[in-house]
Design a protein around this motif. Sequence first.
Motif, PDB file in Angstrom:
ATOM      1  N   ARG A 190       2.822 -13.717   3.491  1.00  7.53           N
ATOM      2  CA  ARG A 190       1.470 -14.305   3.453  1.00  7.53           C
ATOM      3  C   ARG A 190       0.878 -14.418   4.847  1.00  7.53           C
ATOM      4  O   ARG A 190      -0.334 -14.258   5.035  1.00  7.53           O
ATOM      5  CB  ARG A 190       1.500 -15.677   2.780  1.00  7.53           C
ATOM      6  CG  ARG A 190       1.527 -15.636   1.276  1.00  7.53           C
ATOM      7  CD  ARG A 190       1.102 -16.964   0.666  1.00  7.53           C
ATOM      8  NE  ARG A 190       1.915 -18.076   1.121  1.00  7.53           N
ATOM      9  CZ  ARG A 190       3.045 -18.472   0.539  1.00  7.53           C
ATOM     10  NH1 ARG A 190       3.506 -17.821  -0.519  1.00  7.53           N
ATOM     11  NH2 ARG A 190       3.708 -19.512   1.011  1.00  7.53           N
ATOM     12  N   CYS A 191       1.731 -14.687   5.835  1.00 13.20           N
ATOM     13  CA  CYS A 191       1.234 -14.817   7.210  1.00 13.20           C
ATOM     14  C   CYS A 191       0.639 -13.516   7.736  1.00 13.20           C
ATOM     15  O   CYS A 191      -0.141 -13.525   8.693  1.00 13.20           O
ATOM     16  CB  CYS A 191       2.363 -15.265   8.138  1.00 13.20           C
ATOM     17  SG  CYS A 191       2.850 -16.988   7.892  1.00 13.20           S
ATOM     18  N   LYS A 192       1.023 -12.394   7.127  1.00 14.36           N
ATOM     19  CA  LYS A 192       0.497 -11.098   7.560  1.00 14.36           C
ATOM     20  C   LYS A 192      -0.880 -10.786   6.967  1.00 14.36           C
ATOM     21  O   LYS A 192      -1.527  -9.831   7.395  1.00 14.36           O
ATOM     22  CB  LYS A 192       1.470  -9.989   7.173  1.00 14.36           C
ATOM     23  CG  LYS A 192       2.799 -10.018   7.912  1.00 14.36           C
ATOM     24  CD  LYS A 192       3.625  -8.792   7.556  1.00 14.36           C
ATOM     25  CE  LYS A 192       4.889  -8.710   8.375  1.00 14.36           C
ATOM     26  NZ  LYS A 192       5.626  -7.450   8.135  1.00 14.36           N
ATOM     27  N   VAL A 193      -1.303 -11.556   5.952  1.00 12.71           N
ATOM     28  CA  VAL A 193      -2.595 -11.297   5.306  1.00 12.71           C
ATOM     29  C   VAL A 193      -3.708 -11.847   6.192  1.00 12.71           C
ATOM     30  O   VAL A 193      -3.866 -13.063   6.334  1.00 12.71           O
ATOM     31  CB  VAL A 193      -2.655 -11.930   3.899  1.00 12.71           C
ATOM     32  CG1 VAL A 193      -4.015 -11.659   3.260  1.00 12.71           C
ATOM     33  CG2 VAL A 193      -1.527 -11.397   3.018  1.00 12.71           C
ATOM     34  N   GLY A 227     -16.950 -17.005   2.011  1.00 16.70           N
ATOM     35  CA  GLY A 227     -16.409 -16.856   3.356  1.00 16.70           C
ATOM     36  C   GLY A 227     -14.908 -16.909   3.491  1.00 16.70           C
ATOM     37  O   GLY A 227     -14.346 -16.386   4.448  1.00 16.70           O
ATOM     38  N   PHE A 228     -14.219 -17.556   2.549  1.00 16.46           N
ATOM     39  CA  PHE A 228     -12.767 -17.669   2.685  1.00 16.46           C
ATOM     40  C   PHE A 228     -12.151 -18.007   1.330  1.00 16.46           C
ATOM     41  O   PHE A 228     -12.831 -18.449   0.398  1.00 16.46           O
ATOM     42  CB  PHE A 228     -12.396 -18.762   3.696  1.00 16.46           C
ATOM     43  CG  PHE A 228     -12.809 -20.142   3.265  1.00 16.46           C
ATOM     44  CD1 PHE A 228     -11.962 -20.945   2.499  1.00 16.46           C
ATOM     45  CD2 PHE A 228     -14.067 -20.643   3.598  1.00 16.46           C
ATOM     46  CE1 PHE A 228     -12.356 -22.211   2.083  1.00 16.46           C
ATOM     47  CE2 PHE A 228     -14.465 -21.909   3.182  1.00 16.46           C
ATOM     48  CZ  PHE A 228     -13.614 -22.691   2.424  1.00 16.46           C
ATOM     49  N   TYR A 229     -10.840 -17.806   1.247  1.00 10.29           N
ATOM     50  CA  TYR A 229     -10.058 -18.276   0.108  1.00 10.29           C
ATOM     51  C   TYR A 229      -9.071 -19.303   0.629  1.00 10.29           C
ATOM     52  O   TYR A 229      -8.334 -19.046   1.588  1.00 10.29           O
ATOM     53  CB  TYR A 229      -9.304 -17.122  -0.560  1.00 10.29           C
ATOM     54  CG  TYR A 229      -8.210 -17.588  -1.494  1.00 10.29           C
ATOM     55  CD1 TYR A 229      -8.512 -18.254  -2.677  1.00 10.29           C
ATOM     56  CD2 TYR A 229      -6.860 -17.399  -1.180  1.00 10.29           C
ATOM     57  CE1 TYR A 229      -7.510 -18.698  -3.530  1.00 10.29           C
ATOM     58  CE2 TYR A 229      -5.853 -17.841  -2.019  1.00 10.29           C
ATOM     59  CZ  TYR A 229      -6.190 -18.499  -3.199  1.00 10.29           C
ATOM     60  OH  TYR A 229      -5.194 -18.952  -4.034  1.00 10.29           O
ATOM     61  N   CYS A 230      -9.055 -20.474   0.004  1.00 12.74           N
ATOM     62  CA  CYS A 230      -8.119 -21.535   0.382  1.00 12.74           C
ATOM     63  C   CYS A 230      -6.992 -21.592  -0.642  1.00 12.74           C
ATOM     64  O   CYS A 230      -7.236 -21.736  -1.847  1.00 12.74           O
ATOM     65  CB  CYS A 230      -8.826 -22.885   0.459  1.00 12.74           C
ATOM     66  SG  CYS A 230      -7.719 -24.233   0.948  1.00 12.74           S
ATOM     67  N   TYR A 231      -5.769 -21.504  -0.168  1.00 12.01           N
ATOM     68  CA  TYR A 231      -4.591 -21.572  -1.032  1.00 12.01           C
ATOM     69  C   TYR A 231      -4.254 -23.040  -1.265  1.00 12.01           C
ATOM     70  O   TYR A 231      -3.474 -23.659  -0.542  1.00 12.01           O
ATOM     71  CB  TYR A 231      -3.432 -20.816  -0.381  1.00 12.01           C
ATOM     72  CG  TYR A 231      -2.159 -20.772  -1.192  1.00 12.01           C
ATOM     73  CD1 TYR A 231      -2.147 -20.974  -2.570  1.00 12.01           C
ATOM     74  CD2 TYR A 231      -0.944 -20.504  -0.566  1.00 12.01           C
ATOM     75  CE1 TYR A 231      -0.982 -20.917  -3.306  1.00 12.01           C
ATOM     76  CE2 TYR A 231       0.240 -20.451  -1.282  1.00 12.01           C
ATOM     77  CZ  TYR A 231       0.211 -20.666  -2.660  1.00 12.01           C
ATOM     78  OH  TYR A 231       1.387 -20.616  -3.385  1.00 12.01           O
ATOM     79  N   GLU A 232      -4.857 -23.607  -2.309  1.00 12.61           N
ATOM     80  CA  GLU A 232      -4.773 -25.052  -2.548  1.00 12.61           C
ATOM     81  C   GLU A 232      -3.362 -25.533  -2.869  1.00 12.61           C
ATOM     82  O   GLU A 232      -3.016 -26.684  -2.580  1.00 12.61           O
ATOM     83  CB  GLU A 232      -5.716 -25.439  -3.695  1.00 12.61           C
ATOM     84  CG  GLU A 232      -7.190 -25.211  -3.411  1.00 12.61           C
ATOM     85  CD  GLU A 232      -7.745 -26.188  -2.387  1.00 12.61           C
ATOM     86  OE1 GLU A 232      -7.025 -27.123  -1.993  1.00 12.61           O
ATOM     87  OE2 GLU A 232      -8.907 -26.010  -1.970  1.00 12.61           O
ATOM     88  N   ASP A 233      -2.552 -24.675  -3.488  1.00 21.34           N
ATOM     89  CA  ASP A 233      -1.212 -25.101  -3.889  1.00 21.34           C
ATOM     90  C   ASP A 233      -0.180 -24.961  -2.775  1.00 21.34           C
ATOM     91  O   ASP A 233       0.991 -25.281  -2.976  1.00 21.34           O
ATOM     92  CB  ASP A 233      -0.745 -24.283  -5.100  1.00 21.34           C
ATOM     93  CG  ASP A 233      -1.575 -24.594  -6.344  1.00 21.34           C
ATOM     94  OD1 ASP A 233      -2.118 -25.710  -6.413  1.00 21.34           O
ATOM     95  OD2 ASP A 233      -1.675 -23.718  -7.218  1.00 21.34           O
ATOM     96  N   SER A 234      -0.592 -24.496  -1.632  1.00 20.05           N
ATOM     97  CA  SER A 234       0.356 -24.318  -0.533  1.00 20.05           C
ATOM     98  C   SER A 234       0.879 -25.665  -0.042  1.00 20.05           C
ATOM     99  O   SER A 234       0.159 -26.666  -0.007  1.00 20.05           O
ATOM    100  CB  SER A 234      -0.330 -23.584   0.623  1.00 20.05           C
ATOM    101  OG  SER A 234       0.525 -23.527   1.744  1.00 20.05           O
ATOM    102  N   PRO A 236      -2.317 -27.360   8.043  1.00 17.79           N
ATOM    103  CA  PRO A 236      -3.382 -27.307   7.033  1.00 17.79           C
ATOM    104  C   PRO A 236      -3.158 -26.162   6.051  1.00 17.79           C
ATOM    105  O   PRO A 236      -2.434 -25.223   6.350  1.00 17.79           O
ATOM    106  CB  PRO A 236      -4.640 -27.069   7.881  1.00 17.79           C
ATOM    107  CG  PRO A 236      -4.139 -26.328   9.074  1.00 17.79           C
ATOM    108  CD  PRO A 236      -2.791 -26.905   9.369  1.00 17.79           C
ATOM    109  N   LYS A 237      -3.797 -26.262   4.885  1.00 17.85           N
ATOM    110  CA  LYS A 237      -3.646 -25.228   3.869  1.00 17.85           C
ATOM    111  C   LYS A 237      -4.268 -23.916   4.363  1.00 17.85           C
ATOM    112  O   LYS A 237      -5.312 -23.926   5.009  1.00 17.85           O
ATOM    113  CB  LYS A 237      -4.319 -25.674   2.571  1.00 17.85           C
ATOM    114  CG  LYS A 237      -3.631 -26.876   1.938  1.00 17.85           C
ATOM    115  CD  LYS A 237      -4.324 -27.331   0.687  1.00 17.85           C
ATOM    116  CE  LYS A 237      -3.615 -28.552   0.099  1.00 17.85           C
ATOM    117  NZ  LYS A 237      -4.266 -29.039  -1.136  1.00 17.85           N
TER     118      LYS A 237
END
Length: 362
Positions: free
Chosen positions: A286-289, A303-310, A314-315
């Motif tokens: 995921r860090c490579k995305v 503008g962005f996608y937030c991975y809420e379940d992470s 910060p998420k």
Amino acid sequence: MQASGYTAAAALGQARAPVQVSVILPVHDAEPWLDECLGSVLQQDFEGSMELSIFNDASKDKSMSIIEKWKEKLEGSGILVVIGGHDSPSPRGVGYSKNQAIAQSSGSYLCFLDSDDVMMPQRVRLQHAAAVRHPTSIIGCQVRREPPNSTERYTRWINHLAPDQLLTQVFTSNGPTVIMPTWFCSRAWFSHVGPFDEGGRGVPEDLLFFHEHLRKGGGLVRVDQSLLLYRYHPGAATHSVLETTIWTHRVRFLEEWALPHWATFTIWNAGRQGRRLYRSLTAGSRCKVVAFCDVDENKIKKGFYCYEDSQERPKPRVPVLHFRAAQPPFVICVKLDLTGGAFEDNLRSLHLQEGRDFLHFS
């Protein structure tokens, strides 16, 4: 028949001098199709030595009586027939049956056949010739689907992948780019890669073998002639494998075989499938995305996608870009052949190289 282990016929089969090609046929309740399937073995125009190795996996229908009838016809035409099996209350599964059929056979090359399919007369001859030239490859072929309109997009994909796409599209939801019912390979190479997983119903033994074949440097070759009538019906074993099982194996193989070569990458599709892939990746992947990309203005405007379940704080917030503003390499989560050519046109406009600049995970 014995409940487990090898039959006497199997032991005799291993004592014989090797033949050139063994047709490997697992059978479980195949009565509706078996006559046509076995007839196609008899009709092969291969001039070398050939045997048919059948393993009957606890059939409860008339499969065995059909097999015994065809054994006499086949052996009368010079095709040796080895029959093994068991009559336990429950079948052991396709992987087990294939392994047993291979173990009791003696051919230098293995031609895999499903009991509901039909070989064209030239199949063994043409695939054997290709296997001799490519000893560490799985040899496939084009197919004719029955019924003809049952899986049109999938059949088109099977038959029209370019030679390099046999390797670059191995991560798609369609599964192996050279499909299992068409496989032909040397016994030596199978022994190097195999055996099949014997987990039984619900295990994608062909996909697992295919991945292991690629791990060990195996090649993929397709004979560009239609050499198999590939039957579609609700009872096919492939329908017992859950989509989530396939998805998990695909993601892990992507992470193992492709993503280590990329420092960063973009997921093409900011919608449901792209986000699902992102969430399925390990933390390291995921860090490579670095971004999602899309053509949907609403997704891009956000503008962005937030991975809420992470669990991270910060998420993670991943940018969403127009595809022309995004940087390759791409993992593409857009289904091919579903947008009237619009997606394919967009991809071609970037002048990318498949395999190096993008991979399909659709």
